[in-house]
Motif scaffolding. Sequence first.
Motif, PDB file in Angstrom:
ATOM      1  N   THR A  92       0.890  -1.160   0.041  1.00  0.00           N
ATOM      2  CA  THR A  92      -0.040  -0.009   0.166  1.00  0.00           C
ATOM      3  C   THR A  92       0.759   1.426   0.062  1.00  0.00           C
ATOM      4  N   ARG A  93       1.919   1.350   0.745  1.00  0.00           N
ATOM      5  CA  ARG A  93       2.684   2.477   0.812  1.00  0.00           C
ATOM      6  C   ARG A  93       3.511   2.580  -0.423  1.00  0.00           C
ATOM      7  N   ALA A  94       3.797   1.586  -1.142  1.00  0.00           N
ATOM      8  CA  ALA A  94       4.469   1.618  -2.483  1.00  0.00           C
ATOM      9  C   ALA A  94       3.412   2.328  -3.358  1.00  0.00           C
ATOM     10  N   THR A  95       2.237   1.881  -3.607  1.00  0.00           N
ATOM     11  CA  THR A  95       1.196   2.142  -4.177  1.00  0.00           C
ATOM     12  C   THR A  95       1.069   3.793  -4.103  1.00  0.00           C
ATOM     13  N   ILE A 151      -4.330  12.459  -4.701  1.00  0.00           N
ATOM     14  CA  ILE A 151      -3.371  11.208  -4.493  1.00  0.00           C
ATOM     15  C   ILE A 151      -3.929   9.926  -3.909  1.00  0.00           C
ATOM     16  N   VAL A 152      -5.064  10.106  -3.201  1.00  0.00           N
ATOM     17  CA  VAL A 152      -5.887   9.160  -2.757  1.00  0.00           C
ATOM     18  C   VAL A 152      -6.722   8.572  -3.851  1.00  0.00           C
ATOM     19  N   GLU A 153      -7.283   9.400  -4.544  1.00  0.00           N
ATOM     20  CA  GLU A 153      -8.298   8.780  -5.644  1.00  0.00           C
ATOM     21  C   GLU A 153      -7.367   8.128  -6.918  1.00  0.00           C
ATOM     22  N   HIS A 154      -6.094   8.519  -7.040  1.00  0.00           N
ATOM     23  CA  HIS A 154      -4.977   8.022  -7.953  1.00  0.00           C
ATOM     24  C   HIS A 154      -4.837   6.816  -7.590  1.00  0.00           C
ATOM     25  N   ALA A 155      -4.412   6.496  -6.262  1.00  0.00           N
ATOM     26  CA  ALA A 155      -3.771   5.531  -5.792  1.00  0.00           C
ATOM     27  C   ALA A 155      -4.784   4.366  -5.509  1.00  0.00           C
ATOM     28  N   ARG A 156      -6.048   4.837  -5.427  1.00  0.00           N
ATOM     29  CA  ARG A 156      -7.166   4.210  -5.043  1.00  0.00           C
ATOM     30  C   ARG A 156      -7.026   3.269  -4.017  1.00  0.00           C
ATOM     31  N   VAL A 157      -6.921   4.052  -2.811  1.00  0.00           N
ATOM     32  CA  VAL A 157      -6.923   3.881  -1.404  1.00  0.00           C
ATOM     33  C   VAL A 157      -7.684   4.788  -0.462  1.00  0.00           C
ATOM     34  N   THR A 158      -7.756   4.461   0.812  1.00  0.00           N
ATOM     35  CA  THR A 158      -8.632   5.267   1.485  1.00  0.00           C
ATOM     36  C   THR A 158      -7.834   6.525   2.238  1.00  0.00           C
ATOM     37  N   LYS A 159      -8.424   7.481   2.703  1.00  0.00           N
ATOM     38  CA  LYS A 159      -7.547   8.538   3.350  1.00  0.00           C
ATOM     39  C   LYS A 159      -7.066   7.900   4.503  1.00  0.00           C
ATOM     40  N   GLY A 160      -7.526   7.220   5.214  1.00  0.00           N
ATOM     41  CA  GLY A 160      -6.963   6.434   6.299  1.00  0.00           C
ATOM     42  C   GLY A 160      -5.677   5.737   6.210  1.00  0.00           C
ATOM     43  N   ALA A 161      -5.659   5.105   5.065  1.00  0.00           N
ATOM     44  CA  ALA A 161      -4.580   4.148   4.657  1.00  0.00           C
ATOM     45  C   ALA A 161      -3.597   5.252   4.390  1.00  0.00           C
TER      46      ALA A 161
END
Length: 215
Positions: free
Chosen positions: A10-13, A35-45
């Motif tokens: 997840t960090r690398a993504t 960045i959250v949208e582009h990485a497809r992760v949550t803000k919490g992540a």
Amino acid sequence: MARQLRAEQTRATIIAAAADLFDRHGYESTSLSDIVEHARVTKGALYFHFAAKEDLAQAILELQSDTCRRLARETDSRGYSSLEALMRLTFGVVRLSVEDPVLRGGLRLATGGVRVRPPLRHPFTEWLDIVTTRLLGAVKESDVPPDTDVDAVAHSLVCFFVGTRVVGRSREPVTRQPRRLAEMWQILIRGLVPVTRRARYLSLAARLEREIAPV
């Protein structure tokens, strides 16, 4: 162990997504929401790994520095002449920058006035040291004349190298970089290398371009 691996992935993504956006849009124009949208992760992540956008920039610059130092060690360990090692190093950086958004993003950060936090050195300072060391070696090996102003050549080479990417960013695709780098070396070799050794390095520049040029 599985949880740790997922966290590392997840960090690398997140880093790759941030680097891609920094490269394409610039540091100031990229938000954490982007960045959250582009990485497809949550803000919490994202906040689990990075407290602020500045921390992401620092992580990208650290990875860029690690990669450049690794490439420098690899070329130095293979017995090349100093000038060939320098040429191979620059082509290696370009090859990876075509493939890896982190290196492209790191260069955009370096040219965008982003503060580099100690103990990390600014990429341009690091590159100047790398180039200067190898040019001094090239002088000792008679591939560069002894009256060469090494500091001036190192500064010009780094400016030339960085400038091809900065100018090219808005004018042509990153896949054009191998050609631009080969052109840069053709000019430098004709201006620096004695005539009796020039053909060897002009041939090398052409060969290195072929090796890294996208198919």
